[in-house]
Motif scaffolding. Structure first.
Motif, PDB file in Angstrom:
ATOM      1  N   UNK A  72      -0.416 -12.511 -11.580  1.00 47.22           N
ATOM      2  CA  UNK A  72      -1.820 -12.263 -11.906  1.00 47.22           C
ATOM      3  C   UNK A  72      -2.636 -11.957 -10.642  1.00 47.22           C
ATOM      4  N   UNK A  73      -2.175 -12.488  -9.518  1.00 49.56           N
ATOM      5  CA  UNK A  73      -2.907 -12.299  -8.252  1.00 49.56           C
ATOM      6  C   UNK A  73      -2.465 -11.046  -7.486  1.00 49.56           C
ATOM      7  N   UNK A  74      -1.494 -10.344  -8.026  1.00 49.25           N
ATOM      8  CA  UNK A  74      -1.072  -9.116  -7.335  1.00 49.25           C
ATOM      9  C   UNK A  74      -2.258  -8.142  -7.271  1.00 49.25           C
ATOM     10  N   UNK A  75      -2.529  -7.660  -6.055  1.00 48.90           N
ATOM     11  CA  UNK A  75      -3.678  -6.773  -5.834  1.00 48.90           C
ATOM     12  C   UNK A  75      -3.203  -5.554  -5.054  1.00 48.90           C
ATOM     13  N   UNK A  76      -3.053  -4.436  -5.717  1.00 48.25           N
ATOM     14  CA  UNK A  76      -2.567  -3.241  -5.028  1.00 48.25           C
ATOM     15  C   UNK A  76      -3.426  -2.865  -3.810  1.00 48.25           C
ATOM     16  N   UNK A  77      -4.731  -3.063  -3.941  1.00 51.11           N
ATOM     17  CA  UNK A  77      -5.626  -2.698  -2.829  1.00 51.11           C
ATOM     18  C   UNK A  77      -5.363  -3.597  -1.617  1.00 51.11           C
ATOM     19  N   UNK A  78      -5.216  -4.875  -1.876  1.00 48.15           N
ATOM     20  CA  UNK A  78      -4.949  -5.794  -0.770  1.00 48.15           C
ATOM     21  C   UNK A  78      -3.601  -5.512  -0.144  1.00 48.15           C
ATOM     22  N   UNK A  79      -2.605  -5.253  -1.004  1.00 44.30           N
ATOM     23  CA  UNK A  79      -1.275  -4.930  -0.477  1.00 44.30           C
ATOM     24  C   UNK A  79      -1.334  -3.676   0.385  1.00 44.30           C
ATOM     25  N   UNK A  80      -2.148  -2.714  -0.065  1.00 44.28           N
ATOM     26  CA  UNK A  80      -2.270  -1.481   0.711  1.00 44.28           C
ATOM     27  C   UNK A  80      -2.925  -1.754   2.067  1.00 44.28           C
ATOM     28  N   UNK A  81      -3.950  -2.637   2.026  1.00 47.68           N
ATOM     29  CA  UNK A  81      -4.641  -2.980   3.272  1.00 47.68           C
ATOM     30  C   UNK A  81      -3.681  -3.642   4.261  1.00 47.68           C
ATOM     31  N   UNK A  82      -2.907  -4.607   3.773  1.00 45.70           N
ATOM     32  CA  UNK A  82      -1.984  -5.323   4.655  1.00 45.70           C
ATOM     33  C   UNK A  82      -0.917  -4.388   5.206  1.00 45.70           C
ATOM     34  N   UNK A  83      -0.447  -3.520   4.345  1.00 44.95           N
ATOM     35  CA  UNK A  83       0.630  -2.624   4.781  1.00 44.95           C
ATOM     36  C   UNK A  83       0.118  -1.619   5.794  1.00 44.95           C
ATOM     37  N   UNK A  84      -1.097  -1.106   5.535  1.00 43.25           N
ATOM     38  CA  UNK A  84      -1.684  -0.116   6.442  1.00 43.25           C
ATOM     39  C   UNK A  84      -1.934  -0.751   7.807  1.00 43.25           C
ATOM     40  N   UNK A  85      -2.510  -1.980   7.804  1.00 44.98           N
ATOM     41  CA  UNK A  85      -2.775  -2.645   9.065  1.00 44.98           C
ATOM     42  C   UNK A  85      -1.502  -2.834   9.879  1.00 44.98           C
ATOM     43  N   UNK A  86      -0.430  -3.089   9.221  1.00 49.61           N
ATOM     44  CA  UNK A  86       0.826  -3.366   9.919  1.00 49.61           C
ATOM     45  C   UNK A  86       1.570  -2.099  10.312  1.00 49.61           C
ATOM     46  N   UNK A  87       1.375  -1.074   9.545  1.00 46.35           N
ATOM     47  CA  UNK A  87       2.188   0.121   9.761  1.00 46.35           C
ATOM     48  C   UNK A  87       1.395   1.379  10.121  1.00 46.35           C
ATOM     49  N   UNK A  88       0.101   1.217  10.323  1.00 43.65           N
ATOM     50  CA  UNK A  88      -0.711   2.417  10.590  1.00 43.65           C
ATOM     51  C   UNK A  88      -0.262   3.087  11.903  1.00 43.65           C
ATOM     52  N   UNK A  89      -0.426   4.373  11.956  1.00 43.91           N
ATOM     53  CA  UNK A  89      -0.047   5.153  13.144  1.00 43.91           C
ATOM     54  C   UNK A  89      -1.265   5.721  13.868  1.00 43.91           C
ATOM     55  N   UNK A  90      -2.433   5.461  13.325  1.00 41.93           N
ATOM     56  CA  UNK A  90      -3.661   5.924  13.980  1.00 41.93           C
ATOM     57  C   UNK A  90      -4.703   6.295  12.968  1.00 41.93           C
ATOM     58  N   UNK A  91      -5.977   6.002  13.280  1.00 45.87           N
ATOM     59  CA  UNK A  91      -7.029   6.297  12.321  1.00 45.87           C
ATOM     60  C   UNK A  91      -7.943   7.435  12.782  1.00 45.87           C
ATOM     61  N   UNK A  92      -7.588   8.101  13.906  1.00 47.20           N
ATOM     62  CA  UNK A  92      -8.342   9.271  14.364  1.00 47.20           C
ATOM     63  C   UNK A  92      -7.807  10.515  13.664  1.00 47.20           C
ATOM     64  N   UNK A  93      -8.715  11.205  12.963  1.00 46.52           N
ATOM     65  CA  UNK A  93      -8.280  12.341  12.163  1.00 46.52           C
ATOM     66  C   UNK A  93      -8.254  13.623  13.023  1.00 46.52           C
ATOM     67  N   UNK A  94      -7.499  14.532  12.643  1.00 48.34           N
ATOM     68  CA  UNK A  94      -7.463  15.815  13.388  1.00 48.34           C
ATOM     69  C   UNK A  94      -8.790  16.562  13.241  1.00 48.34           C
TER      70      UNK A  94
END
Length: 344
Positions: free
Chosen positions: A317-339
Motif C-alpha cells: 500500500x505504501x509503494x510510491x512510484x514517484x518516491x521510487x523514481x526520486x530515490x533512483x534518480x538521486x542515486x543514478x543520475x548522470x547530470x541535471x544540466x540540459x544541453x
C-alpha cells in the motif's frame, strides 16, 4: 437351520392318558401334544416367539437403536454358506472401526508429509535471488514478501509437528494395547454360552425322542393287552408307565436346564453388547475430538499465515512510484544540466 419348537407342558403321568385305547386310535397324551398350538420356534438352538404369537415384546432401550435390541438372530455370511451370530456382527464392527481409525491416521500422516514438503519448498523459495536488485518502496515490499515465505514455512512446519503429536499419534495409539485381546475374551465367552445352549438343546431333543418312544411302547403294550394279542401282564404295563413318566420328568429337567442356559446367554448378550456399544461411542467421540483439533490447527495456521501477509500488504500500500523514481534518480543520475544550442 430351523429346529422343532417345544411347548410341552402337560403331565406325563396322568392315568387318563394311559388307559387302553381302541386299535388304531391315538392316545390322549399324544393327541394333546399334537393339538398344542406352537407359539415359538427354535433357530440354531435359540428359541424365538412366532410372529403374532404371545405378548408383543418391548425394546429394552426404545428409540435408541441400541445394540442390545437388534442382534439376537444369526444371519448368513455374504457367501451364504455359514451363519454369523449377531454378536459376531458386533465384534466385526469393532474390528472394522479399529482398521478405519488406523486408515485415518495414515491419511493424516500423508497430510503431514505434504505440509513438510510445502514448508521446505517455501523456505527454499524465500532464499531465491530473483528480483533481489529491486529498489525503493517496491523493493522493500518485495523483500518483505520473500521473508513472509520463510515465516510461512515455519508456520506450516509447526502445523505439521502439531498434526503428528495432537492428531496422528492419538489416532494410532488409541486402544492399541489389549483391545483385540479383550474382544477375543468377549467372543470366547459368548461363543462358549452358545455351545452350552446347543448342548442343552440337543439334550432336550434326545429327551423328547425318548419320551415319544416310551409313550409309543406303553400305548402298544396297552392295546395288545386289550385285544389279547400278548400275554403281557398288568405289571408290564405298570413298568412301561413308570418309564414313560420318568422320560417325561427327564424332558422337563432338560427343558429347565435349556431355559436356564438360554437365560444366562441372554443376560450376557445384553451386558456385553452394551459394553461394545459404549466402546463404539468412545471411539467415535475420540476421533471426533481429534479431527476437531485438526480443524482448529488448520484455522490457526490460516491466521498465522494471514499475519505473515499483513506486513506485505502494508508495504504494498505504501509503494510510491514517484518516491521510487526520486530515490533512483538521486542515486543514478548522470547530470541535471540540459544541453543547449550550439553557437558560432
Amino acid at each position: 437351520m430351523m429346529e422343532a419348537s417345544f411347548d410341552t407342558e402337560e403331565s406325563f403321568d396322568d392315568p387318563s392318558c394311559l388307559t387302553p385305547q381302541p386299535p388304531g386310535s391315538v392316545s390322549p397324551a399324544k393327541r394333546q401334544i399334537n393339538e398344542v398350538k406352537e407359539t415359538r420356534t427354535t433357530i440354531n438352538c435359540v428359541t424365538f416367539p412366532l410372529p403374532g404369537e404371545g405378548p408383543e415384546q418391548q425394546l429394552l432401550k426404545p428409540d435408541e437403536w441400541s445394540y442390545c435390541d437388534y442382534f439376537w438372530a444369526d444371519k448368513k455370511d455374504p457367501q451364504g454358506t455359514t451363519h454369523v451370530t449377531g454378536f459376531e456382527v458386533l465384534l466385526q464392527k469393532q474390528l472394522k472401526g479399529k482398521q478405519l481409525q488406523k486408515e485415518m491416521a495414515e491419511f493424516i500422516h500423508e497430510r503431514i508429509k505434504i505440509e513438510e514438503e510445502y514448508a521446505k519448498n517455501l523456505s527454499k523459495l524465500s532464499l531465491s535471488p530473483l528480483a533481489a536488485q529491486e529498489e525503493g518502496t517496491l523493493g522493500e515490499a518485495w523483500t518483505q514478501l520473500k521473508k513472509s515465505l520463510h515465516d510461512e514455512a515455519e508456520v506450516h512446519l509447526k502445523f505439521s509437528n502439531k498434526l503428528h503429536t495432537e492428531v496422528e499419534k492419538p489416532l494410532l495409539t488409541f486402544r492399541c494395547d489389549n483391545f483385540k485381546k479383550d474382544l477375543k475374551k468377549y467372543d470366547h465367552h459368548i461363543a462358549d454360552l452358545r455351545k452350552q445352549l446347543a448342548s442343552r438343546f440337543a439334550g432336550v431333543e434326545k429327551a423328547r425322542k425318548a419320551l415319544a418312544d416310551r409313550q409309543k411302547d406303553l400305548e402298544v403294550k396297552t392295546q395288545q393287552l386289550e385285544i389279547k394279542l400278548s400275554n403281557k401282564t398288568e405289571e408290564d404295563i405298570k413298568k412301561a408307565r413308570r418309564k414313560s413318566t420318568q422320560a417325561g420328568d427327564d424332558l422337563m429337567r432338560c427343558l429347565d436346564l435349556y431355559n436356564q442356559t438360554q437365560s444366562k446367554w441372554f443376560e450376557e448378550m445384553v451386558t456385553t453388547s452394551m459394553e461394545l456399544e459404549k466402546l463404539e461411542v468412545e471411539r467415535v467421540e475420540w476421533i471426533q475430538q481429534h479431527l476437531r483439533q485438526y480443524t482448529t490447527l488448520r484455522h490457526e495456521t490460516d491466521m498465522f499465515n494471514q499475519s505473515m501477509v499483513e506486513p506485505v500488504d502494508q508495504l504494498l500500500q505504501n509503494v510510491d512510484p514517484a518516491k521510487d523514481r526520486e530515490l533512483w534518480v538521486k542515486e543514478n543520475k548522470t547530470g541535471d544540466v540540459r544541453p543547449i544550442d550550439l553557437d558560432i
